[in-house]
Design an enzyme around this catalytic site. Structure first.
Site, short mmCIF file in Angstrom:
data_model
loop_
_atom_site.label_atom_id
_atom_site.label_comp_id
_atom_site.label_asym_id
_atom_site.label_seq_id
_atom_site.Cartn_x
_atom_site.Cartn_y
_atom_site.Cartn_z
N GLU A 79 100.37 -14.05 -40.41
CA GLU A 79 99.25 -13.52 -39.65
C GLU A 79 98.13 -14.55 -39.51
OE1 GLU A 79 99.65 -8.76 -39.98
OE2 GLU A 79 98.45 -9.64 -41.59
N CYS A 92 91.04 -17.88 -38.74
CA CYS A 92 91.50 -17.87 -40.12
C CYS A 92 93.00 -18.16 -40.10
CB CYS A 92 91.18 -16.49 -40.71
SG CYS A 92 91.61 -16.34 -42.43
N CYS A 99 102.46 -16.04 -50.71
CA CYS A 99 101.64 -16.86 -51.60
C CYS A 99 102.28 -16.84 -52.98
CB CYS A 99 100.22 -16.29 -51.69
SG CYS A 99 99.08 -17.39 -52.57
N CYS A 103 96.95 -13.36 -57.43
CA CYS A 103 95.63 -12.77 -57.62
C CYS A 103 95.76 -11.26 -57.48
CB CYS A 103 94.63 -13.33 -56.61
SG CYS A 103 94.49 -15.13 -56.71
N CYS A 106 94.72 -9.08 -54.12
CA CYS A 106 95.04 -9.61 -52.80
C CYS A 106 96.38 -9.05 -52.28
CB CYS A 106 95.12 -11.13 -52.88
SG CYS A 106 95.55 -11.90 -51.30
N SER A 216 87.52 -19.86 -54.46
CA SER A 216 87.58 -18.43 -54.77
C SER A 216 87.33 -18.24 -56.26
CB SER A 216 88.95 -17.87 -54.38
OG SER A 216 89.11 -17.98 -52.98
N LEU A 217 86.09 -17.96 -56.60
CA LEU A 217 85.71 -17.91 -58.02
C LEU A 217 85.92 -16.51 -58.62
CD1 LEU A 217 84.58 -19.75 -60.25
CD2 LEU A 217 82.29 -19.01 -59.56
N HIS A 218 85.23 -15.54 -58.08
CA HIS A 218 85.40 -14.12 -58.40
C HIS A 218 84.97 -13.67 -59.80
CE1 HIS A 218 87.34 -14.18 -54.60
NE2 HIS A 218 88.49 -14.62 -55.01
N CYS A 336 89.54 -10.07 -45.22
CA CYS A 336 89.95 -10.94 -46.34
C CYS A 336 90.87 -10.19 -47.28
CB CYS A 336 88.75 -11.38 -47.17
SG CYS A 336 87.46 -12.16 -46.25
N1 SAH Z 1 94.47 -18.93 -51.56
C1 SAH Z 1 93.21 -19.38 -51.00
C2 SAH Z 1 93.05 -18.99 -49.56
C3 SAH Z 1 92.87 -17.51 -49.32
S1 SAH Z 1 91.25 -17.30 -48.76
C4 SAH Z 1 92.09 -18.88 -51.88
O1 SAH Z 1 92.35 -18.16 -52.82
O2 SAH Z 1 90.95 -19.26 -51.66
C5 SAH Z 1 91.08 -15.60 -48.76
C6 SAH Z 1 89.85 -15.14 -49.52
O3 SAH Z 1 89.84 -13.71 -49.58
C7 SAH Z 1 89.87 -15.62 -50.96
O4 SAH Z 1 88.58 -15.91 -51.41
C8 SAH Z 1 90.41 -14.40 -51.65
O5 SAH Z 1 90.12 -14.40 -53.00
C9 SAH Z 1 89.74 -13.28 -50.90
N2 SAH Z 1 90.41 -12.00 -51.05
C10 SAH Z 1 91.69 -11.78 -51.41
N3 SAH Z 1 91.95 -10.46 -51.45
C11 SAH Z 1 90.82 -9.84 -51.11
C12 SAH Z 1 90.46 -8.47 -50.94
N4 SAH Z 1 91.36 -7.51 -51.12
N5 SAH Z 1 89.20 -8.18 -50.56
C13 SAH Z 1 88.32 -9.17 -50.34
N6 SAH Z 1 88.59 -10.47 -50.48
C14 SAH Z 1 89.83 -10.81 -50.87
#
Ligand code: SAH
Length: 363
Positions: A79, A92, A99, A103, A106, A216-218, A336
């Site tokens: 996608e 995007c 992947c 995570c 996701c 992507s820290l979180h 996202c």
């Molecule tokens: N693998 C890379 C590229 C993906 S970017 C990365 O992790 O950065 C996509 C972004 O969306 C990342 O910051 C990811 O953590 C975030 N993301 C993933 N699942 C999500 C969700 N369910 N809701 C909001 N953000 C999410």
């Protein structure tokens, strides 16, 4: 391509001509590349293959966000999402079929992993998106775009399916191609790569292709981040922060974007906001708070607006530049973390997950 033409005794500028035909004039039939000799055209037809991902589904959100399901030559599909804004159009782009990271919040992770995308499949998403948008009459008038070849897509974020740094060579080659004057001529400020934190590859990226970086820290501490982003066990936060500092180098000009998904009562407390502010203290950073986007079968909840605002205000009061990302395209599952193509999961993770959830619901 230069090498290819050199090997057949052709001038190196042939590759520039071909790039212009393909990317700027959108000509994909070699027969119509009229400044090439007949003999060369014949040779190209015999030895090369010009293929694009095929759009099998296009969805348009009520906010104008567009999502395409694109099928690749092996039948897998991925996608790609276009997010229109007043002053720009952001695409995007996916880097892998599925992947391999896991995570927990996701949707792509749930599906498992099939393979890396090739360079043409990555750049092909940009070609196809621009073409589809032009056909719909979407034009992004950007006063500061000097190029004659204005396209609806002005910015690219490597934030689609996959971990771009896990597919390093192909992603770098595709990004370099997007920035080439003979293709789309995007400036490096307009190309952003997002990573879950593959430390050695962050260092390599600084050398190979200094685009803008998002991380992507979180979570601001290892105990919590280990749970959300399992890659953290391999590259913990301090190691990651050091790599980020090396990436910006002495310039301190280029800010790194830190993405932080907002999960209700999990990573959104005031004390974690303070911890995050401390972590960002000597970093040229921008924090991007992403309200969690739910998908089927997930237990996390999106933080309430008041919790997100409170979290943001704590960061702002500590001089950390922070914005809350506007949720776009969630009515078509284009937000996202909601991207999910259609492919064969070679890791069989999706199957395992399904079995586990059946077991959970039985017990
Ligand atoms: N693998 C890379 C590229 C993906 S970017 C990365 O992790 O950065 C996509 C972004 O969306 C990342 O910051 C990811 O953590 C975030 N993301 C993933 N699942 C999500 C969700 N369910 N809701 C909001 N953000 C999410």
């Amino acid at each position: 391509m230069n090498q290819y033409f050199a090997d057949m005794g052709e001038k190196p500028f042939r590759s520039q001509q071909i790039l212009q035909w393909i990317y700027q004039r959108k000509v994909t039939d070699v027969d119509n590349m009229t400044n090439l000799s007949k003999a060369l055209r014949l040779r190209l037809k015999e030895t090369t293959n010009l293929a694009l991902p095929k759009v099998v589904n296009q969805q348009i959100s009520k906010d104008g966000t567009c999502k395409w399901l694109m099928q690749l030559s092996d039948g897998n599909s991925i996608e790609t999402v276009f997010i229109p804004e007043e002053d720009r159009g952001t695409l995007c782009v996916s880097s892998q079929v599925g992947c391999s990271l896991n995570c927990t919040f996701c949707a792509t992770a749930r599906q498992g992993f099939s393979r890396h995308l090739t360079v043409d499949e990555i750049i092909g998403q940009l070609w196809v998106a621009n073409d589809a948008l032009e056909a719909m009459g979407v034009a992004t008038a950007k006063p500061d775009v000097i190029s004659d070849h204005r396209r609806p897509v002005t910015n690219v974020v490597m934030m689609g399916m996959g971990e771009p740094l896990a597919n390093f060579d192909n992603v770098v080659a595709a990004m370099n191609l997007m920035m080439d004057d003979f293709t789309f001529g995007l400036s490096r400020r307009r190309v952003t790569l997002s990573t879950a934190g593959m430390v050695p590859a962050i260092d390599q990226l600084a050398e190979a292709c200094p685009v803008s970086l998002a991380v992507s820290l979180h979570a601001p501490n290892d105990a919590l981040r280990d749970q959300l982003v399992p890659l953290n066990k391999k590259y913990p936060i301090q190691t990651l922060m050091e790599a980020c500092r090396r990436f910006v180098g002495d310039s301190m000009r280029q800010r790194i974007t830190f993405e932080y998904v907002m999960l209700q009562e999990l990573n959104d407390t005031p004390s974690l906001a303070k911890e995050l502010a401390a972590l960002m203290a000597d970093m040229p950073a921008k924090v991007n708070l992403i309200p969690f986007n739910p998908f089927e079968g997930i237990d996390y909840r999106r933080s309430s607006k008041s919790r997100i605002d409170r979290f943001r205000d704590i960061l702002l009061s500590r001089n950390v530049f922070t914005v809350t990302r506007k949720t776009r395209g969630d009515d078509i599952d284009a937000a996202c973390g909601q991207l999910a193509g259609d492919f064969v999961d070679r890791t069989r993770r999706s199957e395992r997950m399904q079995r586990e959830s059946i077991r959970v619901s039985l017990s």
